[in-house]
Design a protein around this motif. Structure first.
Motif, PDB file in Angstrom:
ATOM      1  N   MET A   1       0.825  -1.191   0.000  1.00 19.42           N
ATOM      2  CA  MET A   1       0.000   0.000   0.000  1.00 19.42           C
ATOM      3  C   MET A   1       0.869   1.254   0.000  1.00 19.42           C
ATOM      4  SD  MET A   1      -3.127   0.830   2.453  1.00 19.42           S
ATOM      5  CE  MET A   1      -3.785   2.442   2.593  1.00 19.42           C
ATOM      6  N   SER A   2       1.942   1.212   0.719  1.00 20.21           N
ATOM      7  CA  SER A   2       2.856   2.340   0.781  1.00 20.21           C
ATOM      8  C   SER A   2       3.494   2.616  -0.580  1.00 20.21           C
ATOM      9  CB  SER A   2       3.927   2.070   1.825  1.00 20.21           C
ATOM     10  OG  SER A   2       4.915   3.050   1.755  1.00 20.21           O
ATOM     11  N   THR A   3       3.803   1.562  -1.306  1.00 24.04           N
ATOM     12  CA  THR A   3       4.429   1.716  -2.622  1.00 24.04           C
ATOM     13  C   THR A   3       3.469   2.368  -3.605  1.00 24.04           C
ATOM     14  OG1 THR A   3       5.688  -0.283  -2.185  1.00 24.04           O
ATOM     15  CG2 THR A   3       5.631   0.490  -4.446  1.00 24.04           C
ATOM     16  N   SER A   4       2.212   1.974  -3.559  1.00 25.96           N
ATOM     17  CA  SER A   4       1.248   2.560  -4.487  1.00 25.96           C
ATOM     18  C   SER A   4       0.993   4.036  -4.159  1.00 25.96           C
ATOM     19  CB  SER A   4      -0.062   1.787  -4.471  1.00 25.96           C
ATOM     20  OG  SER A   4      -0.670   1.864  -3.205  1.00 25.96           O
ATOM     21  N   LEU A   5       1.005   4.376  -2.891  1.00 27.70           N
ATOM     22  CA  LEU A   5       0.836   5.773  -2.497  1.00 27.70           C
ATOM     23  C   LEU A   5       2.020   6.613  -2.971  1.00 27.70           C
ATOM     24  CD1 LEU A   5      -0.750   7.947  -1.021  1.00 27.70           C
ATOM     25  CD2 LEU A   5       0.453   7.295   1.067  1.00 27.70           C
ATOM     26  N   MET A   6       3.222   6.090  -2.808  1.00 28.77           N
ATOM     27  CA  MET A   6       4.411   6.801  -3.277  1.00 28.77           C
ATOM     28  C   MET A   6       4.384   6.962  -4.795  1.00 28.77           C
ATOM     29  SD  MET A   6       6.173   7.827  -0.787  1.00 28.77           S
ATOM     30  CE  MET A   6       7.689   8.251  -1.587  1.00 28.77           C
ATOM     31  N   TYR A   7       3.921   5.932  -5.501  1.00 26.48           N
ATOM     32  CA  TYR A   7       3.827   5.996  -6.952  1.00 26.48           C
ATOM     33  C   TYR A   7       2.847   7.095  -7.377  1.00 26.48           C
ATOM     34  CZ  TYR A   7       2.321   4.834 -11.659  1.00 26.48           C
ATOM     35  OH  TYR A   7       1.987   4.907 -12.973  1.00 26.48           O
ATOM     36  N   LEU A   8       1.688   7.151  -6.735  1.00 25.17           N
ATOM     37  CA  LEU A   8       0.694   8.163  -7.084  1.00 25.17           C
ATOM     38  C   LEU A   8       1.204   9.576  -6.800  1.00 25.17           C
ATOM     39  CD1 LEU A   8      -2.585   6.472  -5.839  1.00 25.17           C
ATOM     40  CD2 LEU A   8      -1.854   6.850  -8.198  1.00 25.17           C
ATOM     41  N   LEU A   9       1.880   9.747  -5.675  1.00 20.80           N
ATOM     42  CA  LEU A   9       2.428  11.064  -5.343  1.00 20.80           C
ATOM     43  C   LEU A   9       3.507  11.480  -6.336  1.00 20.80           C
ATOM     44  CD1 LEU A   9       2.665  10.881  -1.454  1.00 20.80           C
ATOM     45  CD2 LEU A   9       1.130  12.297  -2.824  1.00 20.80           C
ATOM     46  N   LEU A  10       4.389  10.568  -6.675  1.00 17.11           N
ATOM     47  CA  LEU A  10       5.447  10.862  -7.638  1.00 17.11           C
ATOM     48  C   LEU A  10       4.859  11.196  -9.006  1.00 17.11           C
ATOM     49  CD1 LEU A  10       8.460  10.990  -8.316  1.00 17.11           C
ATOM     50  CD2 LEU A  10       8.333   8.559  -8.862  1.00 17.11           C
ATOM     51  N   ARG A  11       3.842  10.457  -9.389  1.00 13.05           N
ATOM     52  CA  ARG A  11       3.194  10.699 -10.677  1.00 13.05           C
ATOM     53  C   ARG A  11       2.548  12.094 -10.722  1.00 13.05           C
ATOM     54  NH1 ARG A  11      -1.746   7.123 -12.555  1.00 13.05           N
ATOM     55  NH2 ARG A  11      -2.718   8.853 -13.595  1.00 13.05           N
ATOM     56  N   GLN A  12       1.895  12.491  -9.641  1.00 15.02           N
ATOM     57  CA  GLN A  12       1.269  13.810  -9.584  1.00 15.02           C
ATOM     58  C   GLN A  12       2.309  14.925  -9.629  1.00 15.02           C
ATOM     59  OE1 GLN A  12      -1.927  14.834  -9.646  1.00 15.02           O
ATOM     60  NE2 GLN A  12      -2.504  12.718 -10.028  1.00 15.02           N
ATOM     61  N   VAL A  13       3.398  14.748  -8.918  1.00 17.26           N
ATOM     62  CA  VAL A  13       4.461  15.752  -8.910  1.00 17.26           C
ATOM     63  C   VAL A  13       5.075  15.891 -10.293  1.00 17.26           C
ATOM     64  CG1 VAL A  13       6.764  16.261  -8.019  1.00 17.26           C
ATOM     65  CG2 VAL A  13       4.964  15.547  -6.457  1.00 17.26           C
ATOM     66  N   LEU A  14       5.344  14.777 -10.942  1.00 18.20           N
ATOM     67  CA  LEU A  14       5.920  14.830 -12.287  1.00 18.20           C
ATOM     68  C   LEU A  14       4.954  15.456 -13.287  1.00 18.20           C
ATOM     69  CD1 LEU A  14       7.766  11.409 -12.459  1.00 18.20           C
ATOM     70  CD2 LEU A  14       8.762  13.691 -12.197  1.00 18.20           C
ATOM     71  N   GLN A  15       3.676  15.170 -13.138  1.00 16.11           N
ATOM     72  CA  GLN A  15       2.693  15.766 -14.031  1.00 16.11           C
ATOM     73  C   GLN A  15       2.625  17.281 -13.828  1.00 16.11           C
ATOM     74  OE1 GLN A  15      -1.252  14.198 -13.543  1.00 16.11           O
ATOM     75  NE2 GLN A  15      -1.969  15.064 -15.463  1.00 16.11           N
ATOM     76  N   MET A  16       2.678  17.738 -12.598  1.00 14.37           N
ATOM     77  CA  MET A  16       2.663  19.172 -12.324  1.00 14.37           C
ATOM     78  C   MET A  16       3.910  19.843 -12.879  1.00 14.37           C
ATOM     79  SD  MET A  16       0.936  19.177  -8.496  1.00 14.37           S
ATOM     80  CE  MET A  16       2.065  20.381  -7.947  1.00 14.37           C
ATOM     81  N   LEU A  17       5.054  19.201 -12.734  1.00 14.04           N
ATOM     82  CA  LEU A  17       6.293  19.767 -13.262  1.00 14.04           C
ATOM     83  C   LEU A  17       6.274  19.832 -14.785  1.00 14.04           C
ATOM     84  CD1 LEU A  17       8.971  18.149 -10.938  1.00 14.04           C
ATOM     85  CD2 LEU A  17       8.224  20.537 -10.983  1.00 14.04           C
ATOM     86  N   SER A  18       5.711  18.828 -15.417  1.00 15.75           N
ATOM     87  CA  SER A  18       5.652  18.850 -16.880  1.00 15.75           C
ATOM     88  C   SER A  18       4.719  19.953 -17.370  1.00 15.75           C
ATOM     89  CB  SER A  18       5.224  17.495 -17.425  1.00 15.75           C
ATOM     90  OG  SER A  18       3.879  17.245 -17.112  1.00 15.75           O
ATOM     91  N   GLN A  19       3.654  20.224 -16.636  1.00 18.81           N
ATOM     92  CA  GLN A  19       2.758  21.316 -17.007  1.00 18.81           C
ATOM     93  C   GLN A  19       3.447  22.664 -16.846  1.00 18.81           C
ATOM     94  OE1 GLN A  19      -0.320  21.399 -18.332  1.00 18.81           O
ATOM     95  NE2 GLN A  19      -0.230  19.191 -18.566  1.00 18.81           N
ATOM     96  N   LEU A  20       4.248  22.810 -15.818  1.00 15.93           N
ATOM     97  CA  LEU A  20       4.968  24.064 -15.603  1.00 15.93           C
ATOM     98  C   LEU A  20       6.049  24.271 -16.659  1.00 15.93           C
ATOM     99  CD1 LEU A  20       5.381  24.105 -11.728  1.00 15.93           C
ATOM    100  CD2 LEU A  20       3.912  25.577 -13.115  1.00 15.93           C
TER     101      LEU A  20
END
Length: 51
Positions: A1-20
């Motif tokens: 469960m911890s791994t999937s949460l980290m994956y989702l957080l990393l994915r959101q951060v990368l998506q925000m950075l790509s938009q910027l």
């Protein structure tokens, strides 16, 4: 469960950075394409053929 949460957080951060990081050129191209599509639709709406 911890791994999937980290994956989702990393994915959101990368998506925000790509938009910027997205430059204005890509946005300008998107605006031009949308304007062209609008012009085509207006021509189709006013065509005497009545499609």
């Amino acid at each position: 469960m911890s791994t999937s949460l980290m994956y989702l957080l990393l994915r959101q951060v990368l998506q925000m950075l790509s938009q910027l990081a997205r430059d204005g050129g890509a946005k300008d191209v998107e605006i031009l394409v949308l304007r062209h599509q609008g012009a085509v639709l207006r021509r189709q709406a006013y065509s005497p053929g009545g499609r």
